[in-house]
Design a protein around this motif. Structure first.
Motif, short mmCIF file in Angstrom:
data_model
loop_
_atom_site.label_atom_id
_atom_site.label_comp_id
_atom_site.label_asym_id
_atom_site.label_seq_id
_atom_site.Cartn_x
_atom_site.Cartn_y
_atom_site.Cartn_z
N VAL A 43 0.84 -1.20 0.00
CA VAL A 43 0.00 0.00 0.00
C VAL A 43 0.88 1.25 0.00
N ALA A 44 1.92 1.25 0.83
CA ALA A 44 2.82 2.40 0.89
C ALA A 44 3.54 2.61 -0.43
N GLY A 45 3.99 1.52 -1.05
CA GLY A 45 4.69 1.64 -2.33
C GLY A 45 3.80 2.18 -3.43
N MET B 50 -1.37 5.80 6.55
CA MET B 50 -1.88 4.65 7.30
C MET B 50 -0.94 3.46 7.17
N ALA B 51 -0.44 3.21 5.97
CA ALA B 51 0.45 2.07 5.76
C ALA B 51 1.73 2.20 6.57
N LEU B 52 2.31 3.40 6.56
CA LEU B 52 3.54 3.61 7.32
C LEU B 52 3.29 3.59 8.82
N GLY B 53 2.11 4.02 9.25
CA GLY B 53 1.76 3.92 10.66
C GLY B 53 1.69 2.45 11.10
N ILE B 54 1.09 1.61 10.26
CA ILE B 54 1.04 0.18 10.56
C ILE B 54 2.45 -0.40 10.62
N LEU B 55 3.29 -0.02 9.64
CA LEU B 55 4.66 -0.54 9.60
C LEU B 55 5.45 -0.11 10.83
N LEU B 56 5.24 1.11 11.28
CA LEU B 56 5.97 1.62 12.44
C LEU B 56 5.65 0.82 13.70
N VAL B 57 4.42 0.33 13.81
CA VAL B 57 4.03 -0.46 14.98
C VAL B 57 4.45 -1.92 14.83
N LEU B 58 4.21 -2.49 13.64
CA LEU B 58 4.37 -3.94 13.48
C LEU B 58 5.80 -4.38 13.21
N ALA B 59 6.62 -3.56 12.58
CA ALA B 59 7.99 -3.98 12.28
C ALA B 59 8.79 -4.26 13.56
N PRO B 60 8.79 -3.37 14.56
CA PRO B 60 9.48 -3.72 15.82
C PRO B 60 8.84 -4.91 16.53
#
Length: 479
Positions: free
Chosen positions: A198-200, A221-231
């Protein structure tokens, strides 16, 4: 090198599952994302959320269809190529896959029609409930599929009678030692892979000069999800690694390219080429003791090397070593991307920083690549067992000839690239069109819950239409 029927059967299953795993992962992530978008629309009444819901529903419809097709083909191989395995362990894998069909697939299929075609036929809340049910169905499907595969990795709750597996404790079968970690790891992978896609897509349109509100919201929204889920994925991956060390130590040794156990802790090998014949990792670049710190959380922690296992019980370290590093390397890039997005967001430059947008476009397939690399690590690392410690893969293959499996493999390759190549082309066309602005309703078509055009619903896949071609007109020309 002469390939046996066993080798070809393994290649065929790896080929089909590599196609299959991408589309259900996309469905898992997108279904929940679409449900969130529709919920935001119901709560705020903002048209942009409805437009985004409409756009990503098209992508979901195509991905879901390809996932179903690839899954059906894959399941047939249990009878054609792996009948000995089905005869031995079918009393467990059969019911688990049946539960997946009876609960998840029927749930998804039952509500999918309402989700895609019910905008003009049911109320807002009913439609939202259907969307939520589809999202829940994808997660329930993940539960049962991972339960079955995890049991093959860490079998529990069974006995063997008359040469066949007999379940004695279904709770232990389902919630086997590796299941909770693998379920969490796979589910997070699906959400992360979808958020990167989605971010791409949004970043690509921003680079082209599109400043539609839907594009900016998609990226945010996509980057917000990534910021939480990647760590969070790093934390879950660490727990999964500790579990693997406990229950599948040979796999972990192959992942690390580790041959010697070492009395004073083990190093971490950054780079190397494992050599199965020479029993060493050539050109190894090692960091002393770091392997013990990562794997055991102890400076002097002990990890058994591959030499501690009989040669017949060792997985192919070269494949496992590098597939694991591909997964981890891409994971580190995802962490860097999430951190950079947080900094740029605080500076108010998230949508204008072109180097970051280019990075996001390049990272859009990274989640699926990392997922495939992790899957190869898991499955190749389990070898030479199909049910770890219980049944060898060589004993699981059907009594088929090398020629028969080879011919079917070639047919699969041709058909898959034609069918799924077309599907991927269509998906890319949808993504290229992007989440645009509000489109007016064609003359004579009802508006669902307000001024928002949907599809005609006259063909099964018309829900995935909606103007892929720039010159299409009306609902009928959208597929």
């Amino acid at each position: 090198m002469t390939l046996t029927a066993l080798d070809l059967a393994r290649i065929q299953f790896a080929f089909t599952v590599s196609f299959h795993i991408v589309f259900p992962a996309l469905s898992i992530g997108l279904a929940s994302f679409i449900a969130v978008l529709e919920g935001l629309w119901l709560k705020t009444g903002r048209q942009v959320y409805l437009d985004l819901c409409r756009f990503w529903s098209k992508v979901f419809a195509v991905g879901f269809a390809m996932g179903v097709v690839s899954g059906l083909v894959m399941s047939y191989q249990f009878g054609t190529n792996w009948s000995a395995f089905s005869n031995f362990a079918g009393s467990i894998t059969g019911p688990l896959l049946t539960y997946e069909v009876l609960t998840a697939f029927f749930l998804e299929a039952g509500f999918l029609g309402i989700m895609l075609f019910g905008w003009n036929r049911v109320g807002r809340r009913a439609h939202f409930a259907a969307t939520v049910m589809v999202a829940v169905g994808t997660l329930v499907s993940t539960f049962w599929i991972l339960a079955s595969n995890s049991w093959m990795q860490t079998p529990a709750g069974f006995t063997i009678a008359d040469g066949r597996v007999v379940p004695v404790d279904w709770w232990a079968v389902i919630f086997n030692p590796s299941f909770p970690y693998r379920l969490a790891h796979m589910t997070l992978s699906a959400f992360i892979a979808t958020s990167l896609l989605v971010a791409g897509c949004a970043a690509w349109h921003l680079l082209r000069g599109t400043r539609a509100e839907g594009v900016r919201i998609s990226l945010s929204m996509a980057l917000g999800i990534l910021l939480v889920l990647a760590p969070l994925q790093v934390f879950v991956g660490d727990l999964h690694g500790l579990n693997t060390l406990r229950h599948q130590p040979a796999k972990l040794a192959a992942m690390e390219g580790l041959w010697e156990s070492g009395p004073d802790g083990v190093p971490f090998t950054v780079f190397g080429i494992p050599d199965m014949e020479a029993e060493t990792t050539r050109y190894a670049l090692e960091i002393p003791r770091l392997g013990s710190v990562i794997l055991t959380h102890s400076w002097n922690g002990q990890v058994r090397g591959l030499k501690a296992f009989p040669k017949a019980d060792r997985p192919d370290a070269l494949i496992v070593f590098w597939s694991f590093r591909v997964m981890v390397g891409l994971g580190l890039l995802m962490l860097a991307m999430a951190g950079a997005s947080w900094v740029l967001r605080r500076r108010g430059a998230l949508f204008e920083t072109r180097w970051f947008l280019r990075f996001a476009v390049l990272m859009s397939p990274a989640g699926f690549i990392a997922m495939l690399a992790g899957w190869f690590t898991t499955e190749v690392g389990r070898q030479p067992w199909v049910v770890y410690g219980v049944m060898r893969t060589a004993d699981a293959v059907s009594p088929v000839t090398r020629q028969a499996v080879g011919v079917s493999l070639m047919i699969f390759v041709v058909v898959y690239f034609l069918v799924f190549g077309t599907g991927m082309y269509y998906l890319l066309r949808l993504l290229r069109k992007g989440p645009g602005t509000h489109e007016p309703t064609p003359s004579g078509q009802k508006e669902p819950f307000g001024p928002w055009v949907t599809w005609s619903g006259r063909r099964p896949l018309s829900g995935a239409g909606g103007g892929v071609e720039d010159d299409s007109e009306g609902g009928e020309g959208h597929v």
